[in-house]
Motif scaffolding. Sequence first.
Motif, PDB file in Angstrom:
ATOM      1  N   MET A 173       0.893  -1.133   0.007  1.00 46.90           N
ATOM      2  CA  MET A 173       0.004   0.062  -0.022  1.00 46.90           C
ATOM      3  C   MET A 173       0.929   1.296  -0.161  1.00 46.90           C
ATOM      4  N   LYS A 174       0.629   2.340  -0.871  1.00 45.71           N
ATOM      5  CA  LYS A 174       1.206   3.591  -1.024  1.00 45.71           C
ATOM      6  C   LYS A 174       0.618   4.371   0.102  1.00 45.71           C
ATOM      7  N   TYR A 175       1.628   5.204   0.878  1.00 46.02           N
ATOM      8  CA  TYR A 175       1.203   6.015   1.796  1.00 46.02           C
ATOM      9  C   TYR A 175       2.348   7.210   2.025  1.00 46.02           C
ATOM     10  N   SER A 176       2.052   8.237   2.652  1.00 46.71           N
ATOM     11  CA  SER A 176       3.116   9.269   2.800  1.00 46.71           C
ATOM     12  C   SER A 176       3.228   9.597   4.425  1.00 46.71           C
ATOM     13  N   ILE A 177       4.254   9.852   4.999  1.00 45.67           N
ATOM     14  CA  ILE A 177       4.438   9.921   6.403  1.00 45.67           C
ATOM     15  C   ILE A 177       5.213  11.495   6.372  1.00 45.67           C
ATOM     16  N   ASP A 178       4.499  12.353   7.241  1.00 43.13           N
ATOM     17  CA  ASP A 178       4.941  13.520   7.401  1.00 43.13           C
ATOM     18  C   ASP A 178       5.412  13.712   8.920  1.00 43.13           C
ATOM     19  N   LYS A 179       6.512  13.551   9.505  1.00 40.38           N
ATOM     20  CA  LYS A 179       6.771  13.992  10.933  1.00 40.38           C
ATOM     21  C   LYS A 179       7.005  15.163  11.366  1.00 40.38           C
ATOM     22  N   ALA A 180       6.527  15.748  12.146  1.00 41.64           N
ATOM     23  CA  ALA A 180       6.855  16.981  12.823  1.00 41.64           C
ATOM     24  C   ALA A 180       7.024  16.896  14.261  1.00 41.64           C
ATOM     25  N   GLU A 181       7.245  17.873  14.818  1.00 43.01           N
ATOM     26  CA  GLU A 181       7.972  17.892  16.307  1.00 43.01           C
ATOM     27  C   GLU A 181       6.716  17.148  17.240  1.00 43.01           C
ATOM     28  N   LYS A 182       5.587  17.795  17.065  1.00 42.98           N
ATOM     29  CA  LYS A 182       4.387  17.342  17.930  1.00 42.98           C
ATOM     30  C   LYS A 182       3.411  16.096  17.529  1.00 42.98           C
ATOM     31  N   TYR A 183       3.699  15.870  16.216  1.00 46.00           N
ATOM     32  CA  TYR A 183       2.803  14.915  15.497  1.00 46.00           C
ATOM     33  C   TYR A 183       3.225  14.365  14.573  1.00 46.00           C
ATOM     34  N   THR A 184       2.620  13.363  13.701  1.00 43.32           N
ATOM     35  CA  THR A 184       2.843  12.558  12.752  1.00 43.32           C
ATOM     36  C   THR A 184       1.537  12.449  11.860  1.00 43.32           C
ATOM     37  N   ILE A 185       1.704  12.634  10.630  1.00 43.42           N
ATOM     38  CA  ILE A 185       0.506  12.521   9.502  1.00 43.42           C
ATOM     39  C   ILE A 185       0.840  11.501   8.683  1.00 43.42           C
ATOM     40  N   LEU A 186       0.029  10.673   8.825  1.00 47.24           N
ATOM     41  CA  LEU A 186       0.027   9.360   7.892  1.00 47.24           C
ATOM     42  C   LEU A 186      -0.968   9.826   6.763  1.00 47.24           C
ATOM     43  N   THR A 187      -0.838   9.425   5.609  1.00 47.37           N
ATOM     44  CA  THR A 187      -1.749   9.955   4.292  1.00 47.37           C
ATOM     45  C   THR A 187      -1.746   8.303   3.430  1.00 47.37           C
ATOM     46  N   PRO A 188      -2.729   7.738   3.549  1.00 51.66           N
ATOM     47  CA  PRO A 188      -2.760   6.500   2.643  1.00 51.66           C
ATOM     48  C   PRO A 188      -3.049   7.204   1.356  1.00 51.66           C
ATOM     49  N   GLU A 189      -2.141   6.661   0.443  1.00 50.65           N
ATOM     50  CA  GLU A 189      -2.500   7.120  -1.133  1.00 50.65           C
ATOM     51  C   GLU A 189      -2.974   6.075  -1.932  1.00 50.65           C
ATOM     52  N   VAL A 193      -6.284  11.724  15.594  1.00 53.70           N
ATOM     53  CA  VAL A 193      -7.470  12.695  14.883  1.00 53.70           C
ATOM     54  C   VAL A 193      -7.459  12.049  13.521  1.00 53.70           C
ATOM     55  N   LEU A 194      -8.813  11.937  12.997  1.00 53.87           N
ATOM     56  CA  LEU A 194      -8.929  11.697  11.652  1.00 53.87           C
ATOM     57  C   LEU A 194      -9.148  12.596  10.697  1.00 53.87           C
ATOM     58  N   ALA A 195      -8.745  13.057   9.687  1.00 53.53           N
ATOM     59  CA  ALA A 195      -9.048  14.298   8.981  1.00 53.53           C
ATOM     60  C   ALA A 195      -9.466  13.969   7.401  1.00 53.53           C
ATOM     61  N   GLN A 207       5.696   2.308  18.225  1.00 51.49           N
ATOM     62  CA  GLN A 207       6.707   1.831  18.859  1.00 51.49           C
ATOM     63  C   GLN A 207       7.990   2.690  18.746  1.00 51.49           C
ATOM     64  N   ALA A 208       8.241   3.536  17.671  1.00 53.05           N
ATOM     65  CA  ALA A 208       9.072   4.471  17.206  1.00 53.05           C
ATOM     66  C   ALA A 208       9.090   5.823  18.100  1.00 53.05           C
ATOM     67  N   GLY A 209       8.043   6.068  19.037  1.00 53.72           N
ATOM     68  CA  GLY A 209       7.751   7.056  19.875  1.00 53.72           C
ATOM     69  C   GLY A 209       6.616   7.983  19.396  1.00 53.72           C
ATOM     70  N   THR A 210       5.908   7.787  18.045  1.00 56.52           N
ATOM     71  CA  THR A 210       4.850   8.651  17.993  1.00 56.52           C
ATOM     72  C   THR A 210       3.930   8.759  18.962  1.00 56.52           C
ATOM     73  N   GLN A 211       3.404   9.910  19.353  1.00 59.11           N
ATOM     74  CA  GLN A 211       2.411   9.818  20.380  1.00 59.11           C
ATOM     75  C   GLN A 211       1.007  10.504  19.781  1.00 59.11           C
ATOM     76  N   ASN A 212       1.187  11.288  19.061  1.00 59.80           N
ATOM     77  CA  ASN A 212      -0.127  12.232  18.249  1.00 59.80           C
ATOM     78  C   ASN A 212      -0.086  11.651  16.901  1.00 59.80           C
ATOM     79  N   LEU A 213      -1.083  11.373  16.308  1.00 63.22           N
ATOM     80  CA  LEU A 213      -1.053  10.747  15.114  1.00 63.22           C
ATOM     81  C   LEU A 213      -2.355  11.526  14.429  1.00 63.22           C
ATOM     82  N   ILE A 214      -2.159  11.993  13.178  1.00 64.96           N
ATOM     83  CA  ILE A 214      -3.156  12.472  12.018  1.00 64.96           C
ATOM     84  C   ILE A 214      -3.224  11.486  11.010  1.00 64.96           C
ATOM     85  N   LEU A 215      -4.384  10.718  10.950  1.00 67.90           N
ATOM     86  CA  LEU A 215      -4.772  10.016   9.388  1.00 67.90           C
ATOM     87  C   LEU A 215      -5.584  10.802   8.710  1.00 67.90           C
ATOM     88  N   ASP A 216      -4.809  11.201   7.622  1.00 66.11           N
ATOM     89  CA  ASP A 216      -5.489  12.044   6.579  1.00 66.11           C
ATOM     90  C   ASP A 216      -5.885  11.278   5.448  1.00 66.11           C
TER      91      ASP A 216
END
Length: 125
Positions: free
Chosen positions: A1-17, A77-79, A38-47
Amino acid sequence: MKYSIDKAEKYTILTPEVEKLDSLKAPQLKTEFITLFQAGTQNLILDLSQVKYVDSSGLSAILVAKRLADESEGHFVLAGLNEHVEKLVKISKLESVLNILPTKQEAIDAIFLYEIEKDLEQDGE
């Protein structure tokens, strides 16, 4: 499955493509969620802005992400849900369990607000 991950200081955005988040793609998505937390993400946005269809296994994967975020004392958060996906979430009575926002920017703002509230609670203890 194709997806992109955008990591910022306070959150990670996972976008399934992908257009469909179904029983073929859901196991891979669950694995990615587990890896991120497991890698330490706490806040996740699923776009889900590119996803047009979700079935019950896709919803199950989304609930795994919610549980992992809760366990790490983070926020999930789901967006970007389209009308079909939003309808399925409501039919499944998950809108009260999941934090759903219309846009990725609103989801980012919600994460920052959550972090501020968490910091204030810790300062008050």
